[in-house]
Enzyme design. Structure first.
Site, short mmCIF file in Angstrom:
data_model
loop_
_atom_site.label_atom_id
_atom_site.label_comp_id
_atom_site.label_asym_id
_atom_site.label_seq_id
_atom_site.Cartn_x
_atom_site.Cartn_y
_atom_site.Cartn_z
N ALA A 202 0.81 -1.22 0.00
CA ALA A 202 0.00 0.00 0.00
C ALA A 202 0.84 1.27 0.00
O ALA A 202 0.49 2.25 -0.66
CB ALA A 202 -0.92 0.00 1.22
N HIS A 203 1.97 1.25 0.71
CA HIS A 203 2.69 2.52 0.87
C HIS A 203 3.44 2.97 -0.39
O HIS A 203 4.00 4.05 -0.43
CB HIS A 203 3.62 2.49 2.09
N THR A 242 -5.20 -11.08 13.44
CA THR A 242 -6.32 -10.15 13.31
C THR A 242 -6.03 -9.12 12.24
O THR A 242 -4.94 -8.54 12.21
CB THR A 242 -6.56 -9.45 14.67
N CYS A 328 25.02 2.56 2.39
CA CYS A 328 25.97 2.57 3.50
C CYS A 328 25.89 1.25 4.25
O CYS A 328 24.85 0.90 4.78
CB CYS A 328 25.59 3.67 4.47
N1 PLP Z 1 9.95 -5.19 -3.39
C1 PLP Z 1 10.24 -4.03 -3.98
C2 PLP Z 1 10.54 -4.01 -5.44
C3 PLP Z 1 10.26 -2.85 -3.24
O1 PLP Z 1 10.55 -1.70 -3.84
C4 PLP Z 1 9.97 -2.92 -1.85
C5 PLP Z 1 10.04 -1.71 -1.01
O2 PLP Z 1 11.03 -1.04 -0.93
C6 PLP Z 1 9.66 -4.16 -1.28
C7 PLP Z 1 9.65 -5.27 -2.09
C8 PLP Z 1 9.30 -4.29 0.17
O3 PLP Z 1 8.02 -3.76 0.38
P1 PLP Z 1 7.40 -3.49 1.82
O4 PLP Z 1 7.95 -2.17 2.25
O5 PLP Z 1 5.92 -3.41 1.58
O6 PLP Z 1 7.76 -4.61 2.70
#
Ligand code: PLP
Length: 406
Positions: A202-203, A242, A328
């Site tokens: 979602a983010h 949940t 880093c």
């Molecule tokens: N896969 C890819 C290509 C991503 O860009 C990211 C996030 O940086 C992730 C997986 C991991 O996602 P999440 O932050 O929802 O765990």
């Protein structure tokens, strides 16, 4: 403190105010547990989750029954890869992925290796793309799963997902795609693209952090996974716990907005991306595009600036929030594993910057960013004897300029 201009939309996105509005009632008024079957509080929460499931499914061409809620892509990836490896262990123990995947996939594959799986890490081409031919050549009778991302998070390159999906289906091998960066940015259709397992977060699409989903195909073939989280048997037994109702409502709303607005937004962000690149490259020479011009996300631009040292560049452009190609680690500055896999030299990898453009980016933001980059790169190059030599046409291919500039 005045915050920098945000150009890091591949790292995360702000919650769209329309998403927040949809979520708010579920913190207070409708606070029920979706697993409570005996009263309206539970029913309301369950109905909200079912609506969200449909909104998520509609964005990727799935059915709502194929959506398993998770805490984000990392968890969805763990469930897909470990769950499939465990479920199909008798069929085989070989998995194919690529060196350019996100650490969530690479580290999960490392874990599978410890459990006795064999993993082939394909090298992408110089643009970050894995070809269907490379996958075909790596397939073995004991291959159970191919795990390849839809869109790369560092350089924005899109893999030929449909061709790879067709190949996998024709060979009876499961296909997982990490579509974290693709969903909501480019069309994704699990049916047409022959994907069996796919993750969403979602983010990355203007929803809240800490919620995501795994698509698990139910027909042709029916995919079965061993749960990685045991408990109350939620999510058809695949992921107990949940449910985070507010987050799920937010993910659903974010998916609905993406479905309705993606085409327009992709055009707008691609125009901003091109404007940024054009401004930078018309003022600076020796700028290298990392990625694939034809097959790429509309909102990601990754450039390397020859003859500048990465850390100095990042410090020089502190008024914009971007991500660098150097990560880093405790003692050393490692160049990105993605750029390494693409065989971008360490020098160029160290001086790479990822610009992530999004829903709230304006032309003024992009112009400001271009100006900041141009000024910083020009200033740093004034200190570089190699840049002077390159301008004079002296062959400096064999010279390591990061070292020479120190
Ligand atoms: N896969 C890819 C290509 C991503 O860009 C990211 C996030 O940086 C992730 C997986 C991991 O996602 P999440 O932050 O929802 O765990």
């Amino acid at each position: 403190m005045k915050l920098p201009i945000y150009l890091d939309y591949q790292a995360t996105t702000p919650v769209d105010p329309r998403v927040l509005d949809a979520m708010i009632p579920y913190f207070t008024e409708h606070f029920g547990n979706a697993a409570s079957r005996s009263h309206p509080f539970g029913w309301e929460a369950e109905a909200a989750i079912e609506k969200a499931r449909e909104q998520i499914a509609a964005l990727i061409g799935a059915s709502s029954k194929e959506i398993v809620i998770t805490s984000g892509s990392t968890e969805a990836i763990n469930l897909a890869l470990k769950g499939a490896a465990e479920m199909y262990a008798e069929k085989g123990k070989h998995v194919i992925t690529s060196q350019a995947e996100h650490k969530a996939v690479l580290d999960t594959c490392k874990h599978l290796e410890k459990l006795g799986c064999e993993v082939t890490y394909l090298q992408p081409d110089k643009t970050g793309r894995v070809s269907v031919e490379a996958v075909a050549a790596a397939l073995r009778p004991d291959t159970i799963l191919v795990a390849l991302m839809w869109a790369n998070n560092e350089v924005g390159t899109l893999n030929p997902v449909r061709e790879i999906g067709e190949l996998c289906h024709s060979k009876g091998v499961l296909f997982f795609s990490d579509a974290t960066q693709a969903v909501g940015k480019v069309p994704v259709d699990v049916e047409a693209d022959h994907v069996d397992l796919l993750c969403v977060s979602a983010h990355k699409l203007y929803g809240p952090k800490g919620v995501g989903a795994l698509y698990v195909r139910r027909k042709g073939p029916r995919v079965r996974l061993v749960a990685q989280m045991d408990g109350g048997g939620h999510e058809r037994g695949m992921r107990s716990g949940t449910l985070n109702v507010t987050g799920i409502v937010g993910l659903g709303k974010a998916c609905e907005l993406a479905r309705l607005e993606m085409a327009e937004e992709a055009k707008r962000t691609a125009a901003l991306r091109d404007r940024l690149e054009q401004r930078i490259t018309s003022a600076l020479d020796f700028v290298h595009l990392n990625g694939n011009r034809e097959h790429r996300l509309p909102n990601c631009l990754n450039l390397s600036f020859a003859f500048v040292e990465g850390e100095s560049l990042i410090m020089g452009i502190s008024k914009i929030a971007v991500s660098s190609g150097s990560a880093c680690t405790s003692a050393s500055l490692e160049p990105s594993h993605v750029l390494r896999a693409m065989a971008v030299g360490d020098d160029l990898a160290h001086s790479s910057i990822r610009f992530g453009i999004g829903r709230f980016t304006t032309e003024a933001d992009v112009d400001f960013a271009a100006e900041q980059v141009i000024t910083a790169v020009k200033r740093l190059r004034e200190l570089s004897p190699l840049y002077e030599m390159a301008q004079e046409g002296i062959d400096i291919k064999t010279v390591n300029w990061q070292a020479a500039n120190h």
